[in-house]
Design an enzyme around this catalytic site. Structure first.
Site, PDB file in Angstrom:
ATOM      1  CG  HIS A 197      -2.156  -0.868   0.831  1.00  0.00           C
ATOM      2  ND1 HIS A 197      -1.893  -2.401   1.155  1.00  0.00           N
ATOM      3  CD2 HIS A 197      -3.034  -1.064   0.227  1.00  0.00           C
ATOM      4  CE1 HIS A 197      -2.918  -3.048   0.883  1.00  0.00           C
ATOM      5  NE2 HIS A 197      -3.860  -2.288   0.134  1.00  0.00           N
ATOM      6  CD  GLU A 439     -10.300  -7.809  -2.826  1.00  0.00           C
ATOM      7  OE1 GLU A 439      -8.820  -7.142  -2.974  1.00  0.00           O
ATOM      8  OE2 GLU A 439     -10.900  -7.379  -2.154  1.00  0.00           O
ATOM      9  CG  ASP A 463      -5.560  -8.410  -1.825  1.00  0.00           C
ATOM     10  OD1 ASP A 463      -4.490  -8.724  -0.878  1.00  0.00           O
ATOM     11  OD2 ASP A 463      -6.413  -7.678  -1.359  1.00  0.00           O
ATOM     12  CB  CYS A 510      -9.955  -1.830  -9.614  1.00  0.00           C
ATOM     13  SG  CYS A 510      -9.914  -3.161  -8.348  1.00  0.00           S
TER      14      CYS A 510
HETATM   15  C1  PEP Z   1      -6.507  -5.383  -4.963  1.00  0.00           C
HETATM   16  O1  PEP Z   1      -6.442  -6.470  -4.118  1.00  0.00           O
HETATM   17  O2  PEP Z   1      -6.148  -5.846  -6.465  1.00  0.00           O
HETATM   18  C2  PEP Z   1      -7.229  -4.208  -4.792  1.00  0.00           C
HETATM   19  C3  PEP Z   1      -7.343  -3.472  -5.832  1.00  0.00           C
HETATM   20  O3  PEP Z   1      -7.392  -3.846  -3.360  1.00  0.00           O
HETATM   21  P1  PEP Z   1      -6.149  -3.396  -2.672  1.00  0.00           P
HETATM   22  O4  PEP Z   1      -4.806  -3.194  -3.411  1.00  0.00           O
HETATM   23  O5  PEP Z   1      -6.940  -2.122  -1.874  1.00  0.00           O
HETATM   24  O6  PEP Z   1      -5.868  -4.616  -1.738  1.00  0.00           O
HETATM   25 MG    MG Z   2      -7.463  -6.328  -2.289  1.00  0.00          MG
END
Ligand code: PEP
Ligand code: MG
Length: 582
Positions: A197, A439, A463, A510
């Site tokens: 993140h 995911e 994920d 995404c």
């Molecule tokens: C993902 O897991 O690809 C996602 C978009 O969610 P995050 O990155 O916030 O876990």
């Molecule tokens: Mg995710």
């Protein structure tokens, strides 16, 4: 004369660009940096007085937290704090701390840290799970007391000087969210990963970042001059004049390239053969909506609301959430905003939300599981979102779905909230769309069955890859196993995209794959027609889309699907686009 500690360390770029600035080294943020000093005999009384004051402050804090949790979550969860309140005043803990101070002549913080480790270590070895839990209570208390004792120093760590380049082992989302990133020019991490993140956040802010920088913390010291090359993944420590000169040239070229890309923003995201692709933005903070607007995103495809929760000291109220969501909606008018409900747990922990310590939190109570377990938190958020839906097209996205039952349960709670709002005569969109994140491998396999329960899907490749390939997305240690081009990933994406299309459900990608030009043609070929990505990445992805043909992309994807190894897939892809290699 050149500094004798000058040199270059290689790493992995996760956010492009070039940055020059002053190193600000943070050791183990999230955990705590503990100073160790020698004290005199006469200081012991003063050190123990600091300890006693900290225990009183900790008790007050715990009582406040307990009250908050009792009101917002429930009586049983609030009871967790009873044990901690008792522990704060534990006589044997005080005795151990005092003895270490006295015998080793060390400051209170160092003595306390050692005492906590000793006690926690004793409990963790016991078979009984009750005692093992006690060990995490002790660690928690230790952290709380150290936080109080080190309050000023800790805040100073987060108070960054302007033009800082942060150097750290790892940055936890809760720490990153609290930093004033406007002061930050670059980021250098020993650990980290493409989809951690911290990387997602710095990319969205256009902060050049390099991760996997071996021994960064031993080689770089606070106040060193650094040059971060987020294009090639290199960090120069106290660089020479000639290196700086070389990079000034490179920086100019990079800026020219960026401004040429900027022209792409106004052009439609249409392939050579006329297939229109929808490009939406991923955002975290409401301020990111500004960037989404500037890069002409066709709506917000993923609003990661956890960032709102991570920057607070307690759960944001319905009213606060309503204001955040409304700000984003208004900025994006008339485009749709897909709001993902709170996705915490795993590596995203809320400091004020007591979750049971789990050995493997990524596989634990997180995402939708946590919301279903704590419906009050879920309902407050749904109320805020529904109220925004009264005047703006918003949708609800459910994170970490593993089963159809979870969606049904979430929908039941949504229905209950709608009934509440109706009774209160508050307006909302009764037909608000509900979507599921794909995911987890379970959700991917169940895409067809989930279609009956949701209006749309969003593939979270970050994920999905982590769980499909059993590879921690935040770990530098196993980063080579985290491979978007693994054949299993390609087959899974193909199947999910195809199934959603056959069921007539809209689906977007995404995860970070969507913003990486190395994968754009492949994703198009696998059937993706909606992409949601970091606003700053929109121009380059648009450029790739405008340069490819959807038929050729499909042929390429089919050829890659027929290959059996990552190496073969990578080779075939790089032969095609040497400049876009993954
Ligand atoms: C993902 O897991 O690809 C996602 C978009 O969610 P995050 O990155 O916030 O876990
Ligand atoms: Mg995710």
């Amino acid at each position: 004369m050149e500094d004798k500690r000058s040199g270059m360390i290689l790493g992995l770029s996760v956010s492009s660009g070039i940055a020059r600035g002053t190193a600000h080294v943070i050791q183990d943020t999230g955990r705590i940096l503990i100073p160790r000093r020698t004290i005199k005999d006469g200081d012991i009384g003063g050190e123990m007085a600091k300890f006693d004051a900290a225990t009183r402050e900790a008790e007050q804090g715990l009582l406040r937290l307990q009250k908050d949790v009792r009101q917002k979550i429930g009586k049983r969860d609030a009871e967790i704090f009873d044990a901690q309140i008792l522990l704060v005043h534990d006589a044997s803990l005080r005795k151990e701390v005092a003895s270490r101070c006295q015998v080793q002549k060390i400051n209170i913080e160092a003595a306390l840290a050692e005492a906590i480790e000793k006690f926690a270590g004793m409990f963790v070895q016991l078979e009984d799970s009750h005692f093992r839990e006690k060990s995490s209570d002790i660690r928690d208390i230790g952290k709380r007391l150290l936080d109080i004792l080190l309050k000023r120093q800790h805040e100073e760590i987060l108070l960054l000087p302007e033009g800082a380049i942060i150097v750290a082992t790892e940055l936890l989302p809760s720490t990153t969210a609290r930093m004033n990133l406007k002061m930050v020019r670059g980021l250098v991490l020993e650990g980290g990963a493409q989809t951690s993140h911290a990387a997602i956040l710095t990319r969205s802010l256009g902060i050049p970042s390099v991760v996997h920088v071996t021994n960064a913390l031993t080689r770089i010291r606070t106040n060193d001059q650094l040059l971060v090359d987020g294009l090639a993944g290199r960090v120069f420590i106290n660089p020479s004049k000639s290196i700086l000169k070389e990079y000034e040239k490179l920086q100019k070229e990079f800026e020219a390239h960026q401004s040429a890309l900027q022209d792409e923003v106004a052009l439609p995201a249409t392939t050579l053969d006329g297939v229109a692709i929808k490009i939406s933005a991923n955002i975290g903070k409401s301020a990111d909506a500004e960037a989404a607007f500037r890069f002409r995103a066709e709506g917000i495809g993923l609003y990661r609301t956890e960032f709102i929760f991570l920057v607070q000291d307690q759960f944001p109220s319905e009213e606060e959430q309503y204001r955040f969501y409304k700000t984003v909606a208004e900025r994006m008018t008339p485009e749709e905003v897909v709001i993902r409900v709170l996705d915490v747990g795993g590596d995203k922990m809320l400091p004020y939300f007591p979750l049971p310590a789990e050995i493997n939190p990524s596989l634990g109570c997180r995402g939708i599981r946590l919301l279903l377990k704590h419906p009050r938190i879920f309902k407050t958020q749904l109320r805020a979102i529904l109220r925004v839906s009264a005047f703006h097209p918003v949708s609800i996205l459910l994170p970490m779905i593993c089963s159809v039952g979870e969606v049904m349960e979430a929908r039941k709670i949504l229905d209950a909230v709608k009934t509440e709002l109706r009774a209160e005569k508050l307006s909302f969109d009764a037909k608000i769309r509900v979507g599921a994140m794909i995911e987890t491998p379970a959700a991917a396999i169940l895409t067809g069955q989930l279609s009956a329960e949701v209006d749309f899907f969003s593939i979270g490749t970050n994920d999905l890859i982590q769980y499909l390939l059993t590879t921690d997305r935040t770990s530098a240690e196993v980063a080579t196993y985290y491979e978007p081009l693994h054949p299993a990933v390609l087959h899974m994406l193909k199947s999910v995209l195809e199934t959603a299309r056959a069921k007539g459900k809209s689906i977007s990608v995404c995860g970070e794959m969507a913003g990486n030009p190395a994968y754009t043609e492949l994703l198009l070929g696998l059937g993706a027609r909606n992409f949601s990505l970091t606003p700053g990445e929109i121009p380059q992805i648009k450029k790739v889309i405008r340069s490819v043909n959807s038929q050729t992309a499909e042929t390429l994807a089919n050829a890659l699907l027929a290959l059996r190894t990552i190496e073969e897939i990578k080779k075939r892809l790089s032969q095609r686009h040497p400049s876009r290699s993954a």
